[in-house]
Design an enzyme around this catalytic site. Sequence first.
Site, short mmCIF file in Angstrom:
data_model
loop_
_atom_site.label_atom_id
_atom_site.label_comp_id
_atom_site.label_asym_id
_atom_site.label_seq_id
_atom_site.Cartn_x
_atom_site.Cartn_y
_atom_site.Cartn_z
N GLY A 110 -0.32 -2.26 4.09
CA GLY A 110 0.48 -1.21 4.57
C GLY A 110 1.53 -1.68 5.82
O GLY A 110 2.50 -2.09 5.68
N ARG A 111 0.97 -1.42 6.99
CA ARG A 111 1.96 -1.54 8.19
C ARG A 111 2.26 -2.87 8.20
O ARG A 111 3.49 -3.19 8.88
CB ARG A 111 1.00 -1.05 9.33
CG ARG A 111 0.73 0.28 9.68
CD ARG A 111 -0.57 0.54 10.57
NE ARG A 111 -1.79 0.02 10.02
CZ ARG A 111 -2.81 0.44 10.72
NH1 ARG A 111 -2.93 1.08 11.66
NH2 ARG A 111 -4.10 -0.19 10.18
N LEU A 118 -5.92 -3.54 7.78
CA LEU A 118 -5.89 -4.58 8.67
C LEU A 118 -5.98 -5.99 8.26
O LEU A 118 -6.91 -6.81 8.66
CB LEU A 118 -6.76 -4.33 9.79
CG LEU A 118 -6.29 -3.10 10.88
CD1 LEU A 118 -7.24 -3.14 11.80
CD2 LEU A 118 -4.96 -3.76 11.34
N GLN A 136 1.56 6.53 -6.59
CA GLN A 136 0.44 7.13 -6.19
C GLN A 136 0.55 8.59 -6.48
O GLN A 136 1.51 9.38 -5.73
CB GLN A 136 0.13 6.86 -4.82
CG GLN A 136 -1.30 7.29 -4.36
CD GLN A 136 -1.77 7.11 -2.88
OE1 GLN A 136 -0.91 7.73 -2.20
NE2 GLN A 136 -3.10 6.56 -2.63
N TYR A 141 -8.14 14.40 1.64
CA TYR A 141 -7.33 15.01 0.85
C TYR A 141 -7.92 15.61 -0.39
O TYR A 141 -9.03 15.49 -0.54
CB TYR A 141 -5.98 14.01 0.25
CG TYR A 141 -5.06 13.76 1.31
CD1 TYR A 141 -4.42 14.71 2.32
CD2 TYR A 141 -4.86 12.51 1.62
CE1 TYR A 141 -3.95 14.35 3.30
CE2 TYR A 141 -3.99 11.98 2.70
CZ TYR A 141 -3.38 12.93 3.55
OH TYR A 141 -2.98 12.72 4.61
N SER A 161 0.78 -1.23 -0.20
CA SER A 161 -0.07 0.04 0.16
C SER A 161 1.05 1.33 -0.06
O SER A 161 1.84 1.33 0.65
CB SER A 161 -0.79 0.10 1.27
OG SER A 161 -2.00 0.61 1.21
C1 FMN Z 1 3.11 5.44 7.42
C2 FMN Z 1 2.07 5.15 6.74
C3 FMN Z 1 1.70 6.32 5.76
C4 FMN Z 1 0.74 6.25 4.91
N1 FMN Z 1 0.89 7.07 3.77
C5 FMN Z 1 -0.31 6.78 2.85
C6 FMN Z 1 -0.37 7.45 1.54
O1 FMN Z 1 0.92 8.08 1.17
N2 FMN Z 1 -1.17 7.12 0.75
C7 FMN Z 1 -2.44 6.46 1.00
O2 FMN Z 1 -3.30 6.33 0.18
N3 FMN Z 1 -2.45 6.08 2.31
C8 FMN Z 1 -1.52 6.15 3.04
N4 FMN Z 1 -1.47 5.17 4.42
C9 FMN Z 1 -2.39 4.46 4.57
C10 FMN Z 1 -2.20 2.87 3.95
O3 FMN Z 1 -2.05 2.84 2.79
C11 FMN Z 1 -3.10 1.85 4.40
O4 FMN Z 1 -4.40 2.23 3.84
C12 FMN Z 1 -3.40 1.62 5.78
O5 FMN Z 1 -2.36 1.79 6.69
C13 FMN Z 1 -4.42 0.62 6.19
O6 FMN Z 1 -3.87 -0.73 5.91
P1 FMN Z 1 -2.88 -1.52 6.94
O7 FMN Z 1 -3.69 -1.85 8.02
O8 FMN Z 1 -2.37 -2.70 6.04
O9 FMN Z 1 -1.60 -0.72 7.31
C14 FMN Z 1 -0.32 5.26 5.20
C15 FMN Z 1 -0.21 4.29 6.41
C16 FMN Z 1 0.87 4.43 6.97
C17 FMN Z 1 0.85 3.64 8.23
#
Ligand code: FMN
Length: 376
Positions: free
Chosen positions: A325-326, A303, A103, A184, A24
């Site tokens: 993501g995380r 998640l 992105q 945004y 992500s």
């Molecule tokens: C450090 C960090 C930076 C993020 N930056 C962006 C971003 O630049 N663009 C975006 O669409 N989402 C961003 N997100 C959201 C993630 O892409 C993702 O949608 C969100 O963390 C949920 O997924 P996860 O539970 O697998 O982390 C960010 C999340 C984290 C943790």
Amino acid sequence: MSKTMLFSPTTLRSVTFDNRIVVSPMGQYSADAEGFATDWHLMHLGHLAASGAGLVFTEATAVEPRGRVSGKCLGIWSDDHVEGLRNIVDFCRRHGGAKLGMQLAHSGRKGSVTVPWEKQVGMQDGEGGWLMASPSAVAYPGRPMPEALDEAGLAQVREAFRDAAIRADAAGFDIIEIHNAHGYLLHSFLTPFANARTDSYGGSPENRMRFPLSVFEAVRAVWPERKPLGVRISATDWAEGGWTPEESVVFARELERRGCDYICASSGGSTDKQKIPVGPSYQVPFAEQIRREVGIPTMAVGLITQPQQAEDILAYGQADFVALGRGMLYNPRWPWHAAAHFGDEVYFPPQYERSHPSMRAGDFLKPFRERQAVGS
Ligand SMILES: Cc1cc2nc3c(=O)[nH]c(=O)nc-3n(C[C@H](O)[C@H](O)[C@H](O)COP(=O)(O)O)c2cc1C
């Protein structure tokens, strides 16, 4: 032949992804003051490109300087940005197996903040920050007041997205995702919490969709026909009076008609009144609804942490891709572990093959591909 949906290849337009795992987009707040990529991006994207994921996204990359979230966000608003990004793309291709996505983003009224590890507070114009652009002069709660975009401003932003897409192609990216989520700029046109316009860009849902759709069209017009273009949306504002999942279905249908190749269904970010029931797969129902009702490929995110969870999302037809993501930051070899769990094949740099559980003992001459099939 892969044993799972997770590790089965799929194609959008002319681009084939080795599997359905997506890294992500994640802001790194590590660009220089002019939005140029640094060694951090080379390391961050480079190691993720070798993670076994089918697709790795850059962070939200700003199409205008005022479209950055912080003063340390990555930019692509000038031709000068292309070379550094192309170096990263080339590096990732040399050493990794993932397709590479950019992105494209504009932070709108949620820009001009300090980096998260400095509490992420809004900075005023001239005090380290800048004047933000928004549909209306309505501030995000607790943040500085943005300026409403007039017709010329709208045209400028649209052109900035278009020019950024041309540069992303020049840098060699395989796919673009337009960031239309998280409060945004483009999302803030959709949501009544930020859009109080009385012209043809405000009021009815149809009017509120007009600007984001026109940005999509401008990007699609210059982005090569053979390359996929997707959109990340916030499928709901999670608040009374806000943007709804049903409106997201309508929006997704309009995007699909204009040549959109997938929708990534995220949520929230436009109001401090949001009440989000955070939990495993909590945004997956939005990806499922859009996929079912619009018939467009979707990407689920939020998640998703377990291999079987990811496989079930795909196998039950809730989405075509899963974005992590995380989980990928914490365990960048997640795709390797998932593949070993299922006894499936995944990209391994040859230098690291001997780390595979099946390689730890005995017969090193057996081909690596056969070994992967054994699982762990
Ligand atoms: C450090 C960090 C930076 C993020 N930056 C962006 C971003 O630049 N663009 C975006 O669409 N989402 C961003 N997100 C959201 C993630 O892409 C993702 O949608 C969100 O963390 C949920 O997924 P996860 O539970 O697998 O982390 C960010 C999340 C984290 C943790």
